[in-house]
Design a protein around this motif. Structure first.
Motif, short mmCIF file in Angstrom:
data_model
loop_
_atom_site.label_atom_id
_atom_site.label_comp_id
_atom_site.label_asym_id
_atom_site.label_seq_id
_atom_site.Cartn_x
_atom_site.Cartn_y
_atom_site.Cartn_z
N UNK A 125 0.86 -1.18 0.00
CA UNK A 125 0.00 0.00 0.00
C UNK A 125 0.89 1.23 0.00
N UNK A 126 0.42 2.35 -0.62
CA UNK A 126 1.26 3.56 -0.66
C UNK A 126 1.52 4.09 0.75
N UNK A 127 2.71 4.66 0.93
CA UNK A 127 3.08 5.23 2.22
C UNK A 127 2.83 6.72 2.27
N UNK A 128 2.29 7.31 1.19
CA UNK A 128 2.01 8.74 1.14
C UNK A 128 2.54 9.33 -0.14
N UNK A 129 2.72 10.65 -0.13
CA UNK A 129 3.23 11.36 -1.30
C UNK A 129 4.16 12.46 -0.82
N UNK A 130 5.12 12.83 -1.69
CA UNK A 130 6.10 13.86 -1.38
C UNK A 130 6.00 14.97 -2.42
N UNK A 131 5.88 16.21 -1.93
CA UNK A 131 5.84 17.39 -2.80
C UNK A 131 7.12 18.18 -2.56
N UNK A 132 7.87 18.44 -3.64
CA UNK A 132 9.12 19.20 -3.57
C UNK A 132 8.91 20.54 -4.25
N UNK A 133 9.41 21.59 -3.60
CA UNK A 133 9.19 22.95 -4.10
C UNK A 133 10.52 23.69 -4.25
N UNK A 134 10.63 24.46 -5.32
CA UNK A 134 11.71 25.42 -5.51
C UNK A 134 11.11 26.76 -5.86
N UNK A 135 11.71 27.83 -5.34
CA UNK A 135 11.20 29.17 -5.62
C UNK A 135 11.55 29.57 -7.05
N UNK A 136 10.94 30.63 -7.51
CA UNK A 136 11.18 31.10 -8.88
C UNK A 136 12.60 31.58 -9.07
N UNK A 137 13.31 31.89 -7.97
CA UNK A 137 14.69 32.32 -8.07
C UNK A 137 15.68 31.19 -8.22
N UNK A 138 15.23 29.96 -8.06
CA UNK A 138 16.09 28.80 -8.17
C UNK A 138 15.94 28.15 -9.56
N UNK A 139 16.91 27.32 -9.91
CA UNK A 139 16.84 26.59 -11.18
C UNK A 139 15.71 25.57 -11.11
N UNK A 140 14.97 25.46 -12.19
CA UNK A 140 13.87 24.51 -12.25
C UNK A 140 14.40 23.08 -12.19
N UNK A 141 13.55 22.17 -11.73
CA UNK A 141 13.95 20.76 -11.65
C UNK A 141 14.24 20.24 -13.05
N UNK A 142 15.40 19.58 -13.19
CA UNK A 142 15.75 18.96 -14.47
C UNK A 142 15.18 17.55 -14.52
N UNK A 143 15.32 16.94 -15.70
CA UNK A 143 14.84 15.57 -15.84
C UNK A 143 15.58 14.60 -14.94
N UNK A 144 16.90 14.79 -14.82
CA UNK A 144 17.68 13.92 -13.94
C UNK A 144 17.27 14.10 -12.49
N UNK A 145 17.03 15.35 -12.07
CA UNK A 145 16.60 15.60 -10.70
C UNK A 145 15.23 15.01 -10.44
N UNK A 146 14.37 15.05 -11.41
CA UNK A 146 13.05 14.46 -11.26
C UNK A 146 13.16 12.95 -11.09
N UNK A 147 14.04 12.32 -11.87
CA UNK A 147 14.26 10.88 -11.73
C UNK A 147 14.86 10.55 -10.37
N UNK A 148 15.83 11.36 -9.93
CA UNK A 148 16.45 11.11 -8.62
C UNK A 148 15.44 11.30 -7.49
N UNK A 149 14.52 12.25 -7.64
CA UNK A 149 13.48 12.45 -6.63
C UNK A 149 12.63 11.19 -6.49
N UNK A 150 12.36 10.51 -7.59
CA UNK A 150 11.59 9.27 -7.52
C UNK A 150 12.36 8.17 -6.80
N UNK A 151 13.68 8.12 -7.04
CA UNK A 151 14.50 7.13 -6.33
C UNK A 151 14.53 7.44 -4.83
#
Length: 583
Positions: A273-299
């Motif tokens: 069963x799922x253990x929940x969900x994780x929401x990650x946030x960056x402000x507009x002044x930071x670099x947007x999440x890249x594809x590699x970072x998105x994949x690493x977030x899933x890991x």
């Protein structure tokens, strides 16, 4: 391997081109002997055009003497006679200056960027002071090394995440650690959304450099794209599909600075069963999440989800165990209807709380009715034996209306055990207790158990005349009941063989034995029930020392000394009188 190939290519180029200026290179025929080329200029030009790397030649004054086609592609406006300072990057011009001046620090190798590529420049001196610079494209190797370094760092981080999260089986701490580590390594702020509890969700907020906070509130998970699906265990939606401007206010931590510029919503997969969900946030002044970072977030979320799921499973099992344990643990005994009761239990293994020995006290509804005391010993130790003790205790509780007839009660209990899937047997002793004035009357019946001992006021110890057969072993139960009267200050001790068969002493192989137990009891004459039990348990433990032992259970039934009793209040529990000791 790659460096070796690169050096080999440079050497071959040098062999082909020879000296770029001055004498023409020698050309080798098919037989391997040198021959003079028909036209040196044509030979040099052909070799120069086919050089596998960009090559430039500069004189000692820093003027460009020659460059091949590959170099012309890099510097389209370069021409012979141009100054290197005005043509090539600074790093290459400076390297030429040092090499041409005769400094030649180290090997003279230089490296740097040209447009969007990275090159290593290898110098070769000519006879007239010119320097030939061979430029080897090193971009792919550096990109591969950077990718390998990043992969190693991510692997080390994931190992650290697993180590920290799995070090605790507390759900709250695991959620807080997940949110905190997410802000340390992935995002400026993080929100962990736990599975729903009714209509409410537990939310764990964290932002970089700040504290972790938790709230439980009713939130609309459908207001965040992909969150409702993530909580059900579905794959995450791509970050580019989520418009940060549409996020509800409850997603952001209270102290999160600036508008959200980039967001990731990923599930926390658990065990089944799922253990929940994780929401990650960056402000507009930071670099947007890249594809590699998105994949690493899933890991990262996968590791965190496994840890959270394990913590929740442990918490649920611990809660179930605690609930069942309350039913299996021996009860706390106290005075009932003017009779003192005390009990103590020590399991065979110090890391366990339950075992095969047990006792219970079932008070009568009023002082005129008998109180039933049960002490027993199930064959074996540990959890399996404890499960059978629970069944015996529950069965005896159901048979309380028939408890005035000990033989019938034992017969019905024996039938219940024979018809069950258990293959263990048990011994037990029943004691029906009633106070008569200052005395206490007992009816004692043993079912294959050790006969209770009576400690008289003068210090003498008597063994009650009750015997019987095992419970759960034979089709028919036989028993004999003994009637005993306790005068004020006298005690009846019910005990299991864990006391008398405790093996220890000076050599560690001597039994505590019946005689030693009776001598100890004689010293306990006139003591209250609780003191008698504590002394027996203490001496048995000292006798065993650090050696192994069986389960030990003892119950003392005492008639309080009349001189030490005062009535604490009119009606005690169940209509009886409650007593307390003076002093």
């Amino acid at each position: 391997m790659r460096d070796c190939c690169r050096k080999t290519s440079v050497v071959r180029c040098r062999e082909v081109v020879g000296r770029v200026r001055g004498a023409s290179p020698r050309v080798f025929g098919t037989s391997g002997s040198p021959v003079d080329p028909p036209s040196a200029a044509v030979s040099v030009g052909a070799a120069w055009a086919h050089a596998p790397y960009p090559v430039i030649v500069a004189d000692r004054d820093g003027a460009l003497v020659e460059l091949n086609d590959a170099a012309q592609v890099l510097w389209t406006d370069a021409a012979r006679g141009d100054r290197l300072d005005d043509t090539v990057p600074t790093w290459l011009a400076d390297a030429h200056g040092r090499f041409a001046d005769g400094t030649r620090e180290g090997t003279g190798l230089a490296s740097g960027a040209v447009a969007d590529r990275f090159f290593e420049a290898h110098p070769t001196p000519a006879d007239d002071g010119d320097v030939v610079w061979w430029l080897v494209d090193d971009t792919d190797r550096r990109l591969a090394e950077a990718a390998l370094t990043g992969a190693r760092q991510r692997t080390a981080l994931l190992a650290d995440v697993s180590s920290q999260l799995l070090s605790t089986l507390n759900v709250t701490r695991c959620m807080e650690a997940t949110a905190r580590m997410a802000t340390d390594h992935l995002a400026e702020a993080a929100l962990l959304v736990a599975p729903p509890q009714g209509r409410r969700h537990q939310l764990t907020y964290a932002y970089r450099g700040g504290p972790v906070t938790r709230v439980t509130a009713p939130v609309d998970v459908h207001a965040v794209p992909g969150l409702a699906e993530a909580l059900q265990g579905f794959p995450p939606v791509p970050a580019r599909w989520i418009n940060p401007a549409d996020l509800p206010g409850w997603v952001q931590p209270a102290d999160f600075a600036g508008p959200v510029g980039s967001v990731i919503v990923t599930p926390l997969p658990g065990h089944g069963v799922p253990a929940g969900a994780l929401i990650l946030l960056r402000s507009s002044g930071e670099q947007a999440f890249s594809g590699d970072e998105e994949l690493f977030a899933r890991l990262f979320a996968a590791r965190a989800g496994a840890a959270l799921s394990a913590a929740r499973l442990y918490t649920e099992q611990a809660s179930i165990t605690a609930t069942l344990m309350r039913e299996l643990l021996p009860p706390r005994l106290e005075s009932v209807h003017g009779v003192e009761y005390a009990g103590a239990y020590r399991p065979a293994r110090d890391n366990e709380r339950i075992g095969g020995d047990f006792y219970d006290v079932h008070p009568g509804t009023d002082p005129g009715e008998e109180t039933l005391v049960v002490l027993g010993d199930v064959a074996g130790k540990g959890l399996d034996a404890a499960v059978l003790t629970g069944k015996i205790r529950n069965t005896l509780h159901a048979l309380l209306p028939l408890a005035t007839d000990h033989e019938r009660t034992l017969t019905l209990l024996n039938s219940a055990l024979l018809s069950s899937h258990h293959t263990r047997f048990a011994t037990l002793v029943l004691a029906s207790v009633r106070r008569r004035g200052s005395k206490v009357e007992l009816r004692l019946t043993s079912a294959g158990h050790l006969a209770p001992l009576i400690v008289r006021g003068d210090g003498s110890v008597e063994e009650t005349a009750t015997r019987g057969s095992l419970i759960g072993a034979l089709p028919k139960v036989t028993s004999a009941t003994a009637n005993v009267t306790l005068r004020p200050g006298e005690t009846c001790l019910l005990y299991t063989d864990g006391v008398t068969e405790a093996r220890g002493g000076p050599l560690g192989d001597e039994l505590f034995g019946d005689d030693r137990l009776k001598r100890v009891l004689a010293e306990c004459a006139g003591m209250p029930a609780e003191a008698v039990v504590e002394r027996i348990q203490m001496l048995a433990a000292q006798w065993v020392g650090s050696g192994s032992h069986d389960d030990v259970a003892t119950v003392a039934i005492s008639a309080p000394r009349a001189a030490d009793l005062t009535v604490a209040g009119g009606q005690g529990r169940a209509g009886g009188t409650t007593y307390r000791r003076n002093g």
